[in-house]
Scaffold this motif. Structure first.
Motif: not given
Length: 246
Positions: A98-115
């Protein structure tokens, strides 16, 4: 989006074939996703992160309401680090994802999130996710997106004069003693709660002199200077205590 700008039905989004595990019921999800709920995690940080319900920011699973902050950019970063470093409940790998996703500058979609994270989204938002055991992970908006303004004057400073004084029993759990009941008013400060705990005979005989104490509730640290009422604690709830002799 959770506490979300969307007005659709609250749903748990899953990839095809994903095991549902202990899925929370709809009432539970709806209650935790609403900013009108006083237990919503964002209220704990309202003294420096003021949510703007009329404006949204972010994309994909990181879409949230906007917020302004009283802090500088450096101060806000310290609060974010404090949040991530004090996550003591749940799976640490999920918190790291979750922290890595928050700190990512990329747009994260649902499928990317589950990966990237083995947890279920609620309303396609990472603000509230659940692992396969049904454990809840709440991420405050100030950790997900940047504010639309820094150094704003806070119009929502916690006003203790508006709080109804209530006497409550809190159970303090530590490695020294299990569930020590402490009776205290919700208008007292966190440091008063710590003094009550340290005065208990079972604690006093093991810890004396300079003692560093930290108190957590559902992964959130109760900070000195704050009122107990700010944390929306319920009578009889359990707080986790960590002690260290200096």
């Amino acid at each position: 989006m959770g506490n979300s700008c969307s007005s659709g039905q609250t749903t748990v989004v899953e990839t095809t074939g994903r095991r549902r595990g202990n899925q929370p019921n709809q009432d539970y999800l709806t209650r935790f996703m609403s900013l009108d709920n006083p237990s919503n995690i964002n209220h704990r940080y309202g003294h420096f992160a003021m949510i703007q319900k009329d404006h949204s920011v972010g994309k994909g699973v990181k879409q949230t309401f906007a917020f302004k902050t009283t802090l500088s950019k450096e101060e806000l970063q310290k609060e974010r680090e404090r949040f991530w470093e004090t996550r003591i409940e749940g799976n640490p790998l999920i918190w790291e994802s979750l922290r890595n996703i928050c700190e990512s500058k990329q747009t994260i979609g649902v499928e990317e999130f589950y990966q990237m994270c083995s947890a279920r989204l609620t309303n396609q938002s990472m603000q509230l996710v659940f692992d396969t055991n049904g454990r809840k992970y709440e991420v405050p908006i100030f950790c997900i997106n940047d504010p639309i303004a820094y150094g704003e004057r806070n119009q929502n400073v916690f006003d203790i004069s508006k709080v109804e004084t209530k006497t409550m029993t809190l159970k303090l759990r530590s490695v020294v003693a299990q569930d020590i009941p402490v009776i205290i008013e919700n208008t007292k400060k966190v440091e008063d709660l710590k003094k009550h705990f340290l005065s208990e005979p079972k604690i006093a005989e093991n810890y004396f002199g300079n003692v560093h104490i930290r108190i957590f509730y559902q992964g959130t640290e109760l900070l000195n200077g704050n009122f107990i009422a700010e944390y929306n604690l319920q009578d009889g709830c359990v707080l986790n205590i960590f002690l260290r002799k200096d």
